[in-house]
Design an enzyme around this catalytic site. Structure first.
Site, mmCIF file in Angstrom:
data_model
loop_
_atom_site.group_PDB
_atom_site.id
_atom_site.type_symbol
_atom_site.label_atom_id
_atom_site.label_comp_id
_atom_site.label_asym_id
_atom_site.label_seq_id
_atom_site.Cartn_x
_atom_site.Cartn_y
_atom_site.Cartn_z
ATOM 1 N N ASP A 141 -66.819 -16.576 -26.674
ATOM 2 C CA ASP A 141 -68.071 -17.241 -27.041
ATOM 3 C C ASP A 141 -67.820 -18.067 -28.307
ATOM 4 O OD1 ASP A 141 -70.684 -18.078 -27.278
ATOM 5 O OD2 ASP A 141 -71.399 -16.201 -28.163
ATOM 6 N N HIS A 182 -73.658 -8.502 -33.267
ATOM 7 C CA HIS A 182 -72.793 -7.872 -32.268
ATOM 8 C C HIS A 182 -71.343 -8.069 -32.650
ATOM 9 C CE1 HIS A 182 -74.114 -11.963 -31.015
ATOM 10 N NE2 HIS A 182 -72.812 -12.164 -31.057
ATOM 11 N N ASP A 191 -76.208 -15.298 -38.217
ATOM 12 C CA ASP A 191 -76.409 -15.585 -36.807
ATOM 13 C C ASP A 191 -77.597 -14.796 -36.247
ATOM 14 O OD1 ASP A 191 -75.392 -16.738 -34.325
ATOM 15 O OD2 ASP A 191 -74.814 -14.703 -33.773
ATOM 16 N N GLU A 238 -80.270 -18.398 -38.871
ATOM 17 C CA GLU A 238 -80.594 -18.943 -37.562
ATOM 18 C C GLU A 238 -81.802 -18.153 -37.077
ATOM 19 O OE1 GLU A 238 -78.664 -19.832 -33.180
ATOM 20 O OE2 GLU A 238 -78.355 -17.904 -34.141
ATOM 21 N N HIS A 264 -74.051 -26.866 -32.516
ATOM 22 C CA HIS A 264 -72.926 -26.575 -31.618
ATOM 23 C C HIS A 264 -73.378 -25.896 -30.322
ATOM 24 C CE1 HIS A 264 -73.947 -22.930 -33.634
ATOM 25 N NE2 HIS A 264 -73.203 -22.240 -32.784
ATOM 26 N N ASP A 265 -74.658 -25.566 -30.214
ATOM 27 C CA ASP A 265 -75.179 -24.944 -28.996
ATOM 28 C C ASP A 265 -75.844 -26.022 -28.136
ATOM 29 O OD1 ASP A 265 -74.354 -22.360 -29.634
ATOM 30 O OD2 ASP A 265 -76.179 -21.949 -30.779
HETATM 31 O O1 TEU Z 1 -76.883 -18.271 -31.202
HETATM 32 C C1 TEU Z 1 -77.863 -17.288 -31.147
HETATM 33 C C2 TEU Z 1 -79.027 -17.748 -30.531
HETATM 34 O O2 TEU Z 1 -80.028 -17.096 -30.725
HETATM 35 C C3 TEU Z 1 -78.980 -19.003 -29.748
HETATM 36 O O3 TEU Z 1 -77.970 -19.110 -28.840
HETATM 37 C C4 TEU Z 1 -80.227 -19.041 -29.064
HETATM 38 O O4 TEU Z 1 -80.166 -18.331 -27.876
HETATM 39 C C5 TEU Z 1 -80.524 -20.464 -28.777
HETATM 40 O O5 TEU Z 1 -80.233 -21.254 -29.890
HETATM 41 C C6 TEU Z 1 -81.967 -20.506 -28.555
HETATM 42 O O6 TEU Z 1 -82.616 -20.558 -29.751
HETATM 43 C C7 TEU Z 1 -75.783 -17.908 -31.913
HETATM 44 C C8 TEU Z 1 -74.733 -18.965 -31.862
HETATM 45 O O7 TEU Z 1 -75.244 -20.166 -32.398
HETATM 46 C C9 TEU Z 1 -74.259 -19.135 -30.450
HETATM 47 O O8 TEU Z 1 -73.244 -20.091 -30.372
HETATM 48 C C10 TEU Z 1 -73.741 -17.792 -29.960
HETATM 49 O O9 TEU Z 1 -73.397 -17.875 -28.603
HETATM 50 C C11 TEU Z 1 -74.797 -16.708 -30.117
HETATM 51 O O10 TEU Z 1 -75.280 -16.669 -31.445
HETATM 52 C C12 TEU Z 1 -74.215 -15.340 -29.862
HETATM 53 O O11 TEU Z 1 -73.511 -14.918 -30.976
#
Ligand code: TEU
Length: 549
Positions: free
Chosen positions: A60, A103, A201, A243, A308-309
């Site tokens: 991930d 996690h 995170d 976040e 980045h998501d």
């Molecule tokens: O993201 C956590 C997270 O809550 C987001 O993926 C969320 O689901 C999305 O933005 C909707 O708001 C973080 C990281 O940014 C992501 O890259 C990881 O995959 C995720 O945590 C798991 O660690």
């Protein structure tokens, strides 16, 4: 009183693996990043947010940590990390590092110990159940389509473990005092390298306030306060950036009374900015601004266009999300998780440098501080041939040489194949080609950062939005004490006239700061702005009674 550093920060997000390869093995690393620090400093950023760089199976993108106290050996050593922080500091750049407290990877020794022995103290680090538990209504798993459930059976453990994200990311139990102590030990370790803070995170999930398990930890905000108190006491002025993607009614809780997180990403505004960009109407942004709670003293929003998501549009009504899809993700393959878009900024805006510039200008005008994802400052594209969110994580494009200057390794050894063809390929879109070129995305972003840094009232203090009599135009001021800046943005591809009455401001004149518009005063407070397609303009509001408004 001077503001804390993070209230005037320009944050630049870097994925070490994809940024620059210093040792020629095809993988980005700290040596490469250190060699490229001048690019970040010359852009005008003041702070680097490093995505996870810890040892990890990287299933991930590094958010599956297997050792919180190290550097992924492919990225270098702790010494390389220390040298990077030092060199960043030499250029006035602070470093925030991502910390994944929710996690671990399933390969982490804690999880391995926990699954093997019911009586191990590590068992309590995770969340177990004899049966998968039902997901409470409205609390979805994070990656629908990629995961089926938030509970996976582990043969060795003889039990199900909880994981709101991927099944290889067993969720840590933050209710466990020992997990809280581990967290502080990790924070302490990295602070000794001189980092200025942490990007935490998925905070609401860490605290159990969101996510597919309805189990809030004891005194969740007390726990956040204790993390904050720890970093403050370890080095005052350190910052926690969260976040926190929750509804407007809960956002302020994470700032506390200014004693929890100092910075929150503004996901809500991000959603509505994209609705406005797609529909070329100001109303969604104006609505979002009216929903945002005020920020307590010493705290700030962090605004962004892309991260980045996926571009998660979960806050939009389905019909409004469809409007954004129509414009920015017309093909099904550009969409993801039934809520978002796996594309970068520039291609969504048709690669139109003017429109990209206006989007950045809009970002910089919003209350808070800006965050820029590596590569967006040159208008990089996505690679839709990659699976899922990986599409938005290509390697950085430095020049038109082999691998876009990312690495001297053979192309097939690179961690990601470079984007070769089309207007977003590395031959067309790269740092070298845009440096010094007026009107390029890079020079426009650089100018905007300069504007932002030279005018402390931009993005700070009180934000007032004004009627424009033109649905395509956003007009707003931000003011700190007696100093105000006015920004006028035309979101549409047509030339537009907008009449703005700056009531509440007293007599003033407008002194141009940046951008282009013809402005015609009509009476004391009313001005008519003629804005070119995707045009914008910035003004300092100068009171005519001798004092700044
Ligand atoms: O993201 C956590 C997270 O809550 C987001 O993926 C969320 O689901 C999305 O933005 C909707 O708001 C973080 C990281 O940014 C992501 O890259 C990881 O995959 C995720 O945590 C798991 O660690």
């Amino acid at each position: 009183m001077t503001e804390p550093w993070y209230k005037t920060a320009v944050i630049y997000a870097v994925d070490v693996e994809k940024f620059a390869d210093g040792d020629g093995d095809g993988v980005g690393d700290f040596r490469g990043l250190t060699q490229r620090l001048d690019h970040i400093a010359e852009l005008g950023a003041t702070c680097i947010w490093l995505l996870p760089f810890y040892p990890s199976p990287r299933r991930d993108n590094g958010y599956d940590v297997s050792d919180y106290y190290g550097v992924d050996p492919r990225f270098g050593t702790l010494n390389d990390f220390a040298a990077f922080v030092h060199e960043a500091g030499e250029r006035g750049l602070r470093v925030l590092i991502d910390i994944v407290l929710g996690h671990t990877s399933d390969t982490h020794p804690w999880f391995q110990a926990a699954r093997r022995d019911r009586d191990s103290s590590f068992r309590r680090y995770y969340k177990w159940s004899d049966q998968p538990r039902p997901v409470p209504p409205g609390r979805d798993i994070a990656f629908p389509g990629e995961e089926k459930s938030a509970w996976t059976y582990d043969e060795v453990a003889g039990a199900y473990y909880y994981h709101p994200f991927y099944h290889f990311q067993p969720d840590l139990n933050m209710n466990e005092p020992e997990v809280q102590s581990e967290t502080l030990r990790i924070i302490d370790f990295w602070m000794s390298f001189g980092v200025s803070g942490f990007r935490l995170d998925a905070v609401p999930l860490v605290l159990g306030l969101e996510g597919p398990l309805d189990e809030i930890i004891d005194d969740p905000h007390g726990v956040l306060r204790s993390f904050r108190a720890f970093v403050d006491q370890r080095r005052s002025g350190s910052a926690l950036l969260g976040e926190v993607d929750v509804g407007p009614q809960h956002l302020a809780e994470y700032f506390g009374d200014g004693d929890e997180l100092q910075m929150l990403f503004d996901f809500l505004l991000n959603n509505y900015m994209f609705e406005s960009l797609a529909t070329e109407r100001s109303e969604p942004i104006v609505r979002a601004l009216s929903h945002l709670p005020s920020t307590p003293h010493g705290t700030t929003w962090v605004n962004f266009l892309r991260n980045h998501d996926e571009l998660n549009l979960g806050w939009l009504m389905p019909e409004d999300r469809d409007l954004v899809y129509e414009q920015f993700a017309p093909d099904e393959g550009m969409r993801i998780y039934d809520r978002g878009i796996r594309r970068r900024l520039a291609p969504m805006l048709g690669g139109d440098a003017r429109r990209i510039e206006t989007a950045f200008s809009l970002l910089f005008s919003m209350p808070g501080v800006p965050m820029i994802l590596y590569g967006d400052e040159i208008g990089m594209g996505e690679d839709l041939s990659r699976p899922g969110r990986d599409a938005v994580r290509p390697i950085m494009q430095w020049d038109n040489g082999p691998n876009g200057g990312f690495s001297t390794a053979p192309a097939d050894k690179c961690v990601r194949a470079p984007i070769e063809s089309g207007p977003f390929g590395f031959r067309e879109t790269n740092v070298a080609a845009q440096t010094g070129v007026e009107g390029s995305v890079l020079e426009s972003v650089r100018d905007l950062i300069k504007l932002w840094r030279q005018n402390p009232c931009i993005g700070q203090g009180t934000c007032r939005v004004f009627e424009t009599e033109a649905p395509e135009v956003v007009a707003h001021t931000t003011s700190v004490q007696s100093s105000s800046a006015l920004a006028v943005h035309n979101l549409s591809g047509r030339e537009v006239e907008a009449a703005v009455t700056l009531h509440e401001l007293g007599p003033f004149t407008l002194s141009p700061l940046h951008g282009h518009a013809d402005v015609r005063p009509e009476g004391v407070q009313r001005h008519v702005f003629r804005l070119p397609p995707y045009g914008y303009a910035w003004y300092r509001v100068v009171p005519t009674n001798g004092e700044e408004t």
